[in-house]
Motif scaffolding. Structure first.
Motif, PDB file in Angstrom:
ATOM      1  N   PRO A 149       0.821  -1.209   0.000  1.00 31.37           N
ATOM      2  CA  PRO A 149       0.000   0.000   0.000  1.00 31.37           C
ATOM      3  C   PRO A 149       0.861   1.267   0.000  1.00 31.37           C
ATOM      4  N   LEU A 150       1.023   1.833  -1.168  1.00 32.83           N
ATOM      5  CA  LEU A 150       1.917   2.982  -1.315  1.00 32.83           C
ATOM      6  C   LEU A 150       1.336   3.925  -2.365  1.00 32.83           C
ATOM      7  N   TYR A 151       1.302   5.220  -2.035  1.00 34.69           N
ATOM      8  CA  TYR A 151       0.745   6.230  -2.948  1.00 34.69           C
ATOM      9  C   TYR A 151       1.706   7.407  -3.004  1.00 34.69           C
ATOM     10  N   PHE A 152       1.456   8.350  -3.922  1.00 31.89           N
ATOM     11  CA  PHE A 152       2.337   9.521  -3.985  1.00 31.89           C
ATOM     12  C   PHE A 152       1.532  10.789  -4.223  1.00 31.89           C
ATOM     13  N   THR A 153       2.184  11.901  -3.958  1.00 35.31           N
ATOM     14  CA  THR A 153       1.669  13.185  -4.394  1.00 35.31           C
ATOM     15  C   THR A 153       2.848  13.976  -4.948  1.00 35.31           C
ATOM     16  N   GLN A 154       2.558  15.015  -5.744  1.00 32.71           N
ATOM     17  CA  GLN A 154       3.632  15.798  -6.381  1.00 32.71           C
ATOM     18  C   GLN A 154       3.182  17.253  -6.455  1.00 32.71           C
ATOM     19  N   ASP A 155       4.110  18.160  -6.154  1.00 31.63           N
ATOM     20  CA  ASP A 155       3.780  19.590  -6.213  1.00 31.63           C
ATOM     21  C   ASP A 155       4.446  20.227  -7.433  1.00 31.63           C
ATOM     22  N   ALA A 156       4.758  21.514  -7.336  1.00 30.45           N
ATOM     23  CA  ALA A 156       5.308  22.210  -8.499  1.00 30.45           C
ATOM     24  C   ALA A 156       6.814  21.979  -8.606  1.00 30.45           C
ATOM     25  N   GLY A 157       7.185  20.735  -8.854  1.00 27.65           N
ATOM     26  CA  GLY A 157       8.581  20.347  -8.988  1.00 27.65           C
ATOM     27  C   GLY A 157       8.632  18.871  -9.315  1.00 27.65           C
TER      28      GLY A 157
END
Ligand code: PMV
Length: 332
Positions: free
Chosen positions: A294-302
């Motif tokens: 169970p692994l997820y990600f998020t990403q911002d302005a980079g």
């Protein structure tokens, strides 16, 4: 309405002519949005078009010390003296000018950041929040935290969410002067939740979030569906936090970040923060998930990713991403 009018309205009862102390220090943690702020209803006041929700990383942030100085503002970042003409110093001095009635006080500003600067790791959020907290100490304004979040927002939108630990909601508000666009805690604990910072590139971002956001709002055909996505995701994220439903939290945050990047990629000229390393890491995360991790990600302005995981899976995830910096999100 101008930023300086908002400052006047909030601090009208306070003497802004001279600080009460010679020096003051403060720390503000960084925050990672699980439902992103992307797009402004007012660019001058950094008023967002939608609400957003973040989680704070208590041990990653900015320490700042402000010391009165007689001649000019002097900025030090991680022990390096910065050129007065650099964009960072210009932005900071413009922010300090909002609080100077007469230009008769100057500051030496020493900032120590425990995260890479301008690489989409929310360095401006903790940077501006720590400066507002230190100014509050220096002048003894004694205003509420919600009011401080308004002042933080004038420096950088996401800084409004960096005044609390745990989950934080930032309301878009409706008023023109933004007095109702404040952040507040969404006070639920989640002890086993972890955020991993995956550093994929140290290079500074190709386009600032400020510019990228505006171009998206102005030109992206997909942007019209963004407020609907945010409204849906906020409901799901709140449900996930209350119930400590990890899959719902991770899936909603990942889908929200991917949708935000889709709006950017459909802007013109297109904006793409992904590097080949970013896409390779996403593929690894998706395969691990298919194999049951169970692994997820998020990403911002980079280009860097932030991984969302649970304490029990730390070792497995570390085996695949040895450079991962795993942070606890406990409210402490
Ligand atoms: O506060 P800014 O101008 O650095 O914008 C932050 C934008 C994102 O990090 C991409 C999203 C967010 O909500 O933090």
């Amino acid at each position: 309405m101008k930023k300086s009018d908002v400052v006047l309205q909030l601090l009208h009862a306070h003497d802004l002519s001279w600080p009460k102390h010679n020096t003051a220090s403060a720390y503000a943690p960084t925050n990672i949005a699980l439902c992103k702020y992307w797009g402004k209803r007012c660019t001058e006041l950094n008023l967002p078009l939608t609400d957003s929700l973040s989680v704070t990383l208590p041990d990653k942030g900015a320490h700042v010390t402000l010391t009165l100085n007689e001649t000019q503002d002097d900025v030090w970042l991680n022990k390096k003296n910065l050129d007065a003409a650099s964009p960072f110093v210009t932005r900071l001095v413009a922010f300090l000018n909002l609080f100077r009635r007469k230009k008769n006080w100057f500051l030496t500003i020493e900032i120590d950041m425990s995260i890479p600067v301008a690489a989409g790791l929310a360095s401006s959020a903790c940077g501006f929040a720590s400066i507002v907290l230190a100014l509050n100490e220096l002048f003894q304004w004694q205003v509420s935290k919600k009011e401080l979040s308004i002042l933080c927002r004038l420096g950088s939108g996401s800084a409004a969410r960096s005044l609390w630990n745990g989950f934080v909601l930032w309301h878009s508000g409706h008023e023109k002067n933004g007095m109702d666009s404040v952040a507040e805690p969404f006070a639920y604990d989640w002890p086993g939740l972890k955020i991993g910072i995956l550093p994929l590139s140290k290079s500074q971002k190709s386009i600032s979030s400020r510019e990228a956001m505006q171009r998206t709002v102005d030109t992206s055909v997909l942007y019209q569906s963004w407020p609907e996505q945010v409204a849906r995701d906020l409901i799901l994220l709140k449900q996930a936090i209350v119930a400590q439903d990890f899959h719902l939290l991770g899936a909603t945050a990942e889908s929200n970040a991917l949708a935000m990047h889709a709006t950017m990629q459909s802007s013109w000229p297109p904006i793409c923060y992904h590097l080949p390393e970013t896409l390779a890491a996403m593929q690894t995360i998706w395969s691990l998930r298919n194999e049951g991790c169970p692994l997820y990600f998020t990403q911002d302005a980079g280009p860097n990713l932030k991984l969302i995981l649970e304490e029990k899976d730390e070792q497995v995830v570390k085996n695949h991403f040895p450079e991962l910096m795993i942070e606890s999100v406990d409210r402490g």
